[in-house]
Structure formats: C-alpha cells, structure tokens
Motif scaffolding. Structure first.
Motif, PDB file in Angstrom:
ATOM      1  N   UNK A 422       0.811  -1.218   0.000  1.00 10.62           N
ATOM      2  CA  UNK A 422       0.000   0.000   0.000  1.00 10.62           C
ATOM      3  C   UNK A 422       0.844   1.267   0.000  1.00 10.62           C
ATOM      4  N   UNK A 423       2.141   1.099  -0.288  1.00  7.20           N
ATOM      5  CA  UNK A 423       3.054   2.236  -0.314  1.00  7.20           C
ATOM      6  C   UNK A 423       4.126   2.177   0.743  1.00  7.20           C
ATOM      7  N   UNK A 424       4.054   1.175   1.622  1.00  5.26           N
ATOM      8  CA  UNK A 424       5.059   1.056   2.678  1.00  5.26           C
ATOM      9  C   UNK A 424       6.419   0.629   2.103  1.00  5.26           C
ATOM     10  N   UNK A 425       6.395  -0.070   0.984  1.00  6.89           N
ATOM     11  CA  UNK A 425       7.632  -0.458   0.297  1.00  6.89           C
ATOM     12  C   UNK A 425       7.903   0.490  -0.868  1.00  6.89           C
ATOM     13  N   UNK A 426       9.161   0.815  -1.134  1.00  8.10           N
ATOM     14  CA  UNK A 426      10.356   0.378  -0.409  1.00  8.10           C
ATOM     15  C   UNK A 426      10.531   1.144   0.902  1.00  8.10           C
ATOM     16  N   UNK A 427      11.207   0.516   1.837  1.00 13.78           N
ATOM     17  CA  UNK A 427      11.458   1.125   3.144  1.00 13.78           C
ATOM     18  C   UNK A 427      12.680   2.031   3.046  1.00 13.78           C
ATOM     19  N   UNK A 428      12.548   3.223   3.538  1.00 14.89           N
ATOM     20  CA  UNK A 428      13.652   4.185   3.517  1.00 14.89           C
ATOM     21  C   UNK A 428      14.673   3.854   4.601  1.00 14.89           C
ATOM     22  N   UNK A 582      17.294  -6.448  -0.227  1.00 23.71           N
ATOM     23  CA  UNK A 582      17.498  -5.704  -1.472  1.00 23.71           C
ATOM     24  C   UNK A 582      16.150  -5.260  -2.047  1.00 23.71           C
ATOM     25  N   UNK A 583      15.148  -6.133  -1.973  1.00 22.10           N
ATOM     26  CA  UNK A 583      13.822  -5.798  -2.482  1.00 22.10           C
ATOM     27  C   UNK A 583      13.079  -4.906  -1.504  1.00 22.10           C
ATOM     28  N   UNK A 584      13.144  -5.223  -0.224  1.00 23.04           N
ATOM     29  CA  UNK A 584      12.400  -4.446   0.773  1.00 23.04           C
ATOM     30  C   UNK A 584      12.869  -2.995   0.832  1.00 23.04           C
ATOM     31  N   UNK A 585      14.156  -2.782   0.628  1.00 33.29           N
ATOM     32  CA  UNK A 585      14.705  -1.430   0.730  1.00 33.29           C
ATOM     33  C   UNK A 585      14.800  -0.731  -0.614  1.00 33.29           C
TER      34      UNK A 585
END
Length: 628
Positions: A422-428, A582-585
């Motif tokens: 819902x927009x939380x990814x990617x994590x800063x 790598x994907x989460x960030x």
C-alpha cells in the motif's frame, strides 16, 4: 577445460598399486574376469569411442562385477574394503551424512579413499559418489546455500537457474562427489505435501522451463569440464500428484493427466541428456513405481527413449510389497521392471545375494543385467572417471566463494514475490525499523530442510546473512539516520516498549525446517507458534507492517493479508538474506511471480489453476517493477 589425464592426477603410489592389481588379476582366481586388463586393454584407451570401451569392459566382467556395478551403498555402512570386496559401483551420502570434519578436504580425502579401493578391484572400475545437493552443496559446511526450487520457480529465469546448477556443480566437484540427486522435476499439485518446496511449481510448463539446471550441473557435454557432475531427474513419476498430498502415497490419475501434467519435465530432461532418473517412492494408480515395468521400461526407456540409467530411491524396492524388509521377489521385480542401479544403503549384501541367485536361476535374464551395466558404465566413461577418478582439489576455492554468494543473493532477490503493497515499500533507510518474527534472525529457518542435515534445523546451522543482519548492514552503509531494532518475540508487553520508537515493522514469519514425509500437513498449512502472537501484536498496535513469509509452499496467514501493509512471499531463500532486504529497501525492483496458486485458507487444498476454485492470489501473481 577437459579433465587432466589419469596418470597426471593420480598419486604415484596409487599408479603402482593399479599396476600391481592388473598383474595380480592375471592369476587363476575363480572370481577374476577371463580377460583381465592390461595397459593395452581397449576400455582403458580414452581415444576410443565410449560404446567400444563399454563393450570391451563388459566382455571382461563376470557376474560379480556386473551386480556390483548395480549396487549403491551408504558411506556410513561400509568401509573401503567393502568397495573392493563387493566391487561396488556407487556410494552415497544420505541426508546429513558427512565426514568429520565436514570440510572440502575431508570430503575429498574420503572420496579418494573410496576411489582407491575401487581401483583395487580386478577391473579397476571407478565408483560414482552421489549426494543430495538440491539447493547448493547443502550438506557441506561453508557451502553456498541457494533458494529451494519453489523460490527458483518464482524467478521464471531459466538462465539464472542454469548458473546456479553450474555453481553447485563446482562446489560439489570440489569434494570429489560426482553425482547429485537433483533436480526434482515434480509438479506439485497439493501444498500439503512435505516436498512441495522441492518443486518449481504447480504448472508443468513452468517446471519444464527450469530444466536448464541439468546443463548447469553436467555442462554442455558430460565430462567436458572438471566441475561436470551427473544430474538426476526425480522422482519418476507423478510424485507431486498423490491423493491428499501424502508423501510416498498414490497418484490416482488418468493416462491423459499423467502425460499432460507430470511427464513434460521429464521429456525436457531427456532432451537435455540427463544422466540418471530416480524412481518415486509413490504409486501410480495403486502400483508402486519401483516395480512397474509399464512405467520404467515401456514408458521411460522404450517410448520416451531415455538412454541413461535408472536409480532407485532410498530402500525403494523394499516398498513394492508393502512389508518391511526387502525380499527376493522384490529384487527380481525391481530389476525386471527396469531399475539399473539400486540404492540399498545398508542391505547391500542381501541385495547382491538375491540378484545373483535370480540371475543364476533364470529369473532375471543376463541381457537385463548387461543393459543396466551398459547404461551405468557409459556415464562413467562419459564423465571421464577412468582417466581422472580423484577429486579436483583446486575447486575448493569455489566453496562459499564471493562469486557464488553474489549469485545466490541475486536469486533470492529475483525469487521474492511482492503480493501486496500500500506504499510502505520500499522502506527508507532513514526510517526507524523493527525487525521481528521467527525467521528474522534464523539461518536455519531461512534455509529450510535438506540443509546440513536431512530435515534441517532452526538456528545458526550454516554460514550466511539473515534479514536482520542484512538490514543492519544496509542502514549502516546508507548512513541516512535510520535505525534498526529487533525483537524476535513480540507480545503486547514487549511491543509497548518499542511501538513509539519505530516507523515500520518487518515481520519475517513462516515454517520451521522439515523434509519429505515429516513435512506433510494433512490438515493444511498454517502459521503457528509465536508468529501468530507477533502478528496479532503488530496488528493491534497499528504499526505499518511488512509481512515476509518464509515457507516451502503457500501458507494460511490467518487473515494477516487483510491488514498488513505489504505481503511478500520469501520462500526458503538459503544463506543470502540480503537478497530479501534488497527488495524491501528498494535496491532491487521485484520481478518474482507466484509459481503456485495461493489458497484463501488451509481448507482450500488442493488448489490449482483451472480447477474452478478462486485462490487468494493467482498463479503468476506478483507486483513487478519499481515500488516507489
């Protein structure tokens, strides 16, 4: 790069021992072949065609030689003297069976000892050494552990899978072993099956597309490089289609279903010149595959044209009559059905006795024995074992190398399937992140079964990087002001201490390790234990949460998909957890898509595309491309 000539790599002492053996074989021992080898024996001449070498050797072999070639014993139940005395054709390591210490050198020493023992037999026929290198050389400490097949299926990347096969072959060959019982080409049709993660997916076309891993293992030509090893397509056939997902169960299906769903990957494997095919423990329409002439000879060898050799599974012939302890009749039925090499880990003496008697009494024709030997010997000659039987220790530097770990990290990233966001990814990396859950800092859970031991285990079982460690390293390298805190177990009380300190949570939840029938879940696959408590606490606290699922199959999330801000299928990624972060960030855009239909609940099994059911997420689902 061809293998080095035999004499160039063999220790001088062993060369002299071989010469002495050849001389001794010229005596009058009744067990010796009538035409013992000499320096001029055609089968020892690498310039001759393989078929000529095979026929020359076969003509020199007596019945003991031939039945020995058809026998495979487990390393822990034999000595080097056993190999020599029984003229064994093969040795294997069962799941978790390794020398002590578990190092490339110790493996190579053990392998070379067995080969030296084989060289002392009358004809000096080298052994094949088989292992379950199913996601890297996963029994060897320090090896690169790649994602299990279910994750590789999510990549939809055959070229990547071929590279993984080649990397695995290098790390296997470094130990001397020259045969992997991989790839599993099952088409998994019921997620309750404990071997689902060994499948590339539920779609025959997807599984078929992953067969380039065979070329990765074997090379463009078997024996064409020092790292070439034999591949094994398994388990023939329909092991992923048993009723209820029962391991070693019964696949009840029509001939049309067998051919449409379960045969296509084997056709592709045969076209790729796979060296061996392993028989399934399971039955097809009530008939055990290990005793089925219709499946192993009529279909596999005659119709499909498979010219490699067929190997049984672990004590598989013992299951033909459904009673413990294999019998004379089971041996006769299995060999006549078309099995060429028999995996009898501990009962090799009894097997040899039964088969010898069966041949002498005419229950098994010598032509069947010769056919089996031709198939086995052909692969030994093609692999180059007669010229270079010993371990190539120069390959030890490839074990767990930076290059292989980078490849594994790439595979992990490509296997991640972002199902919702819902927009939380990617994590800063400027965020304050809580990392929690049973898999967040557990390499054993991250790797799954068939890792160091047969069933695998939780904890620091391998060398690698967890999601927590990877997140901490990424945040430190970015130096953007973000922080990472961890709390493996969350409850309302512990969450109250960290809730105000974080912007987002990464909850890595899922299954703990298992393999084969220990992983069967007849009542469905669900989250259990403190993962349930953790997710409930995060939901109740209202913290934006990314749920990463480590599992060997789709799993009932208990409704977490309804409130989580992002849901990621992480599968069983192996040693390189940095591929997940790598994907989460946002360092790597997601490309993975589901290799299986994801059920809405555990009760919806079995579920497959085209069966009229509505899954929670369809086969092929996944958000692809930039997430920001």
């Amino acid at each position: 790069m061809p293998r080095a000539p035999f004499a160039a790599r063999l220790p001088v002492a062993l060369v002299l021992a071989l010469a002495a053996t050849a001389t001794a074989a010229c005596g009058t021992d009744a067990t010796a072949p009538t035409d013992p080898p000499t320096q001029a024996a055609p089968y020892l001449d690498p310039t001759l065609p393989v078929d000529e070498r095979v026929e020359d050797l076969l003509a020199r072999m007596d019945l003991a030689d031939k039945i020995g070639q058809m026998t495979q014993a487990e390393r822990g139940s034999i000595t080097t003297e056993t190999v020599t005395a029984l003229r064994l054709g093969s040795v294997l390591s069962g799941g978790g069976s390794a020398p002590d210490p578990n190092t490339p050198q110790a493996w190579a020493d053990m392998y070379d000892d067995f080969q030296a023992a084989a060289a002392q037999t009358p004809l000096g026929i080298p052994i094949l050494y088989g292992i379950d290198a199913v996601h890297g050389n996963n029994t060897l400490t320090g090896a690169t552990v790649f994602p299990h097949n279910i994750g590789l299926g999510a990549t939809r990347d055959p070229a990547l899978v071929e590279k993984i096969g080649q990397a695995t072959a290098e790390e296997v060959a470094a130990t001397g072993a020259d045969w992997t019982f991989s790839p599993c080409l099952c088409v998994a049709r019921d997620d309750r099956w404990g071997r689902t993660y060994e499948s590339f997916g539920e779609d025959p076309a997807l599984v078929t597309s992953m067969t380039p891993i065979i070329t990765g293992y074997q090379g463009a030509t078997l024996g064409g490089s020092p790292s070439s090893i034999l591949a094994t397509a398994k388990h023939f056939v329909a092991d992923g289609g048993t009723s209820g997902g029962v391991d070693q169960g019964d696949a009840v299906l029509t001939d049309a279903e067998l051919r449409a769903i379960h045969l296509p990957p084997y056709l592709a494997a045969i076209e790729a010149d796979v060296a061996s095919i392993m028989v399934t423990f399971s039955s097809v329409n009530g008939e055990k595959a290990h005793g089925s002439t219709a499946l192993l000879t009529d279909l596999l060898k005659d119709e499909l044209g498979f010219d490699g050799f067929v190997v049984s599974d672990w004590n598989g012939i013992d299951q033909i009559d459904a009673y413990a302890g294999f019998t004379h009749q089971e041996v006769v039925q299995a060999i006549n059905a078309g099995i060429d090499m028999v995996m009898v880990p501990t009962e090799y003496d009894a097997f040899i006795t039964h088969l010898t008697t069966a041949v002498e009494d005419g229950e098994v024709e010598m032509s069947r024995i010769d056919d089996a030997n031709r198939r086995i010997l052909t692969k030994k000659f093609e692999l180059g074992l007669f010229e270079a039987p010993l371990a190539d220790r120069t390959l030890a530097e490839t074990v767990g190398s930076d290059e292989h770990r980078a490849l594994a990290r790439e595979a992990v990233a490509k296997s991640q399937v972002v199902l919702t966001n819902d927009g939380v990814l990617p994590i800063s990396t400027a965020s304050r992140v809580l990392v929690t859950g049973s898999g967040a800092d557990d390499l054993g859970n991250q790797a799954g079964g068939w890792t160091i031991t047969w069933q695998g285990a939780s904890g620091d079982t391998i060398e690698g990087t967890t999601v927590l460690e990877a997140a901490e390293a990424a945040f430190a390298a970015a130096d953007a002001g973000g922080t990472v805190v961890s709390e493996r177990r969350l409850s309302d009380e512990t969450l109250a201490e960290v809730a105000g300190q974080v912007d987002v949570a990464i909850a890595v939840v899922g299954e703990t390790p298992y393999a084969e029938f220990e992983g069967d879940r007849p009542d469905g696959v669900r989250l259990t234990g403190f993962d349930v408590v953790t997710l409930q606490a995060l939901r109740d606290a209202g913290i934006p949460t990314v749920v990463v699922v480590y599992s060997g199959r789709p799993i009932d999330l208990g409704g977490a998909e309804q409130w989580a801000n992002a849901l990621v299928a992480g599968w069983l990624p192996g040693s390189e957890g940095a591929g997940v972060t790598d994907v989460l960030l946002g360092a790597v855009d997601p490309t993975g898509t589901l290799p299986m239909s994801w059920p809405a609940s555990a009760e919806q099994q079995p579920i497959n595309v085209g069966d009229g059911q509505v899954p929670l997420f369809d086969l092929g689902a996944g958000l692809v491309g930039p997430l920001g």
